[in-house]
Write a protein that holds these residues in place. Structure first.
Motif, PDB file in Angstrom:
ATOM      1  N   PHE A  85     -14.076  40.149   7.706  1.00  0.00           N
ATOM      2  CA  PHE A  85     -15.076  39.661   8.653  1.00  0.00           C
ATOM      3  C   PHE A  85     -16.460  39.886   8.071  1.00  0.00           C
ATOM      4  N   SER A  86     -17.454  39.340   8.724  1.00  0.00           N
ATOM      5  CA  SER A  86     -18.835  39.490   8.286  1.00  0.00           C
ATOM      6  C   SER A  86     -19.395  40.839   8.734  1.00  0.00           C
ATOM      7  N   ASN A 145     -16.259  39.712  15.041  1.00  0.00           N
ATOM      8  CA  ASN A 145     -16.220  40.396  13.752  1.00  0.00           C
ATOM      9  C   ASN A 145     -15.793  41.853  13.886  1.00  0.00           C
ATOM     10  N   ASP A 199      -8.781  33.323  15.137  1.00  0.00           N
ATOM     11  CA  ASP A 199      -8.691  34.255  14.004  1.00  0.00           C
ATOM     12  C   ASP A 199      -7.400  35.051  14.061  1.00  0.00           C
ATOM     13  N   ASP A 224     -22.727  40.325  10.733  1.00  0.00           N
ATOM     14  CA  ASP A 224     -22.540  39.928  12.126  1.00  0.00           C
ATOM     15  C   ASP A 224     -21.877  41.037  12.947  1.00  0.00           C
ATOM     16  N   ALA A 225     -21.034  41.829  12.299  1.00  0.00           N
ATOM     17  CA  ALA A 225     -20.408  42.959  12.995  1.00  0.00           C
ATOM     18  C   ALA A 225     -21.462  43.956  13.463  1.00  0.00           C
ATOM     19  N   GLY A 257     -12.228  42.634  14.025  1.00  0.00           N
ATOM     20  CA  GLY A 257     -11.499  42.504  12.770  1.00  0.00           C
ATOM     21  C   GLY A 257     -11.066  43.841  12.201  1.00  0.00           C
TER      22      GLY A 257
END
Length: 433
Positions: A40-41, A415, A358, A44-45, A418
């Motif tokens: 994940f990013s 995110n 996802d 963004d997380a 994840g």
């Protein structure tokens, strides 16, 4: 300041969190080995984590204790705490290689104890670095290799390093080596804030806070891959005072094969079951019915006796007067039940419809590699997806939520989840009124 919780639905007033930092980068180098669900990013997380904290602090006026910032603040204003942080850091700092260079490096660190700041020492515990030094001919021709040994990539899941019971804080002993050092830092935080510790789980026991749910007159403790019976027995002896404790065996999803199982998909009790109010719980019924419960009754302080009754989590909860909001397999895999109850009938949840694709894609990859394990599960979540799309009722936007007068605040945590957890996993509830 004492931490104490009687019931999961009581008004949440104080919570500890950890905003992920550089350790998350190391986790994303190998998500599988780091116990993450998927890549994940990180950028963004971090934004999503800020949103979670903002919502708790400003929407619900909850007192937030940030782990790293609080430890550094306490260490900066207290010489004894600073010294303890240094000592803990040195236990997590290792030098290897040429003896001359190793001695030089150790001497330098020791000499500059007062110069190196609290943030340096916190990060040392966080990353557990091994510094390998090899010299060759020439001025300062030194080959420097720094390896992070099991950095605490899951530290932002602050639920698990401890549980807070009606007696106080129970310090966990984590099951997985990737997470074993995490309670070092959370225990350091509690000691720095002079918060009493009721119990600390010792080897061979394991226990993680996601396996504990307080229910006022009784409590639930999950046992399975993350929490074992030795850990449960230690908690019963020292960690709580509830009149009754239901020990819930981690269930196997009926769509997984009998021989091969994926214990990560319901690693903790709170991944498939949670409490929304004093009369309503949320869970995936196939798992609730597949989860045996052993009932323990308290006879004296620290003395519980196991009943001969045989039941499962579904029937046990119904017998206690709770109504169950059933969620699909897809919803529970998308962290629908991993919400945080902030007060009776009010929850902060994951916006499930943002995550399901996802989750399905991750399951597709698993099914491609191991169709005998994940094939049936993948078929079911595809069916669930079609059903939920047709009904327009992805959690928490379900008619049962409104019928039971549950007020849900969904957040987009696509995110952060994840890493394998939702709002409940990311928060350590310390006090409820």
């Amino acid at each position: 300041m004492k931490a104490k919780i009687n019931a999961e639905w009581d008004h949440l007033s104080k919570v500890a969190v950890h905003s992920p930092g550089i350790e998350m980068y190391f986790g994303l180098l190998d998500p599988f080995a780091s116990l993450y669900e998927r890549s994940f990013s990180m950028k963004d997380a971090l934004k999503e984590h800020e949103l979670l904290i903002y919502t708790l602090k400003h929407e619900f006026k909850i007192d937030i204790i940030p782990l790293k910032e609080t430890i550094i603040e306490q260490a900066d204003k207290s010489t004894p705490i600073h010294e303890k942080l240094i000592n803990l850091a040195f236990k997590n700092l290792h030098y290897t290689g040429d003896i001359t260079e190793v001695d030089r490096a150790k001497e330098e660190v020791e000499k500059n104890k007062k110069i190196l700041d609290s943030n340096y020492y916190f990060n040392t515990v966080l990353l557990n670095p091994n510094v390998e030094l090899k010299s060759s001919t020439g001025t300062r021709m030194i080959h420097l290799h720094v390896t992070e040994n099991e950095p605490l990539t899951n530290l932002y899941f602050m639920r698990d390093q401890q549980a807070v019971t009606d007696k106080g804080i129970v310090i966990s002993r984590m099951s997985k080596p990737q997470r074993r050092r995490e309670p070092q830092l959370t225990k350091f935080l509690w000691n720095s804030l002079k918060m009493p510790i009721a119990c600390e789980i010792k080897d061979p026991g394991t226990f993680e806070g996601g396996d504990f749910i307080p229910m006022k007159e009784f409590s639930l403790i999950g046992v399975g891959d993350r929490t074992n019976m030795s850990g449960v027995e230690q908690i019963l002896q020292e960690g709580l005072n509830y009149n009754e404790v239901g020990v819930v065996q981690q269930p196997k999803h009926p769509l997984l094969p009998a021989v091969k199982n994926d214990l990560m998909i319901n690693m903790h009790l709170d991944t498939y079951f949670n409490v929304a109010s004093d009369g309503v719980v949320v869970g995936c019924e196939p798992l609730l019915k597949n989860a045996p419960v052993a009932i323990y009754y308290r006879e004296n302080q620290g003395e519980y006796v196991k009943s001969k009754e045989q039941t499962n989590l579904h029937d046990y909860i119904v017998s206690k007067g709770f109504e169950i909001i059933d969620i699909t397999t897809l919803e529970y895999l998308a962290y629908a039940s991993n919400f945080l109850c902030v007060k009776n009938g009010t929850i902060v949840s994951v916006e499930v419809d943002r995550i399901v694709k996802d989750v399905i894609n991750s399951l597709k990859d698993k099914a491609a590699d191991n169709p005998e394990i994940y094939g049936n599960l993948l078929m079911q979540v595809k069916k669930d997806y079609k059903y939920l799309c047709n009904e327009g009722q992805f959690f928490p936007h379900k008619k049962e939520i409104y019928q039971h007068d549950i007020d849900a605040y969904p957040l987009n945590l696509i995110n952060l989840t994840g890493g394998y957890g939702g709002a409940h996993c990311m928060t350590c509830a310390l006090r409820r009124r």
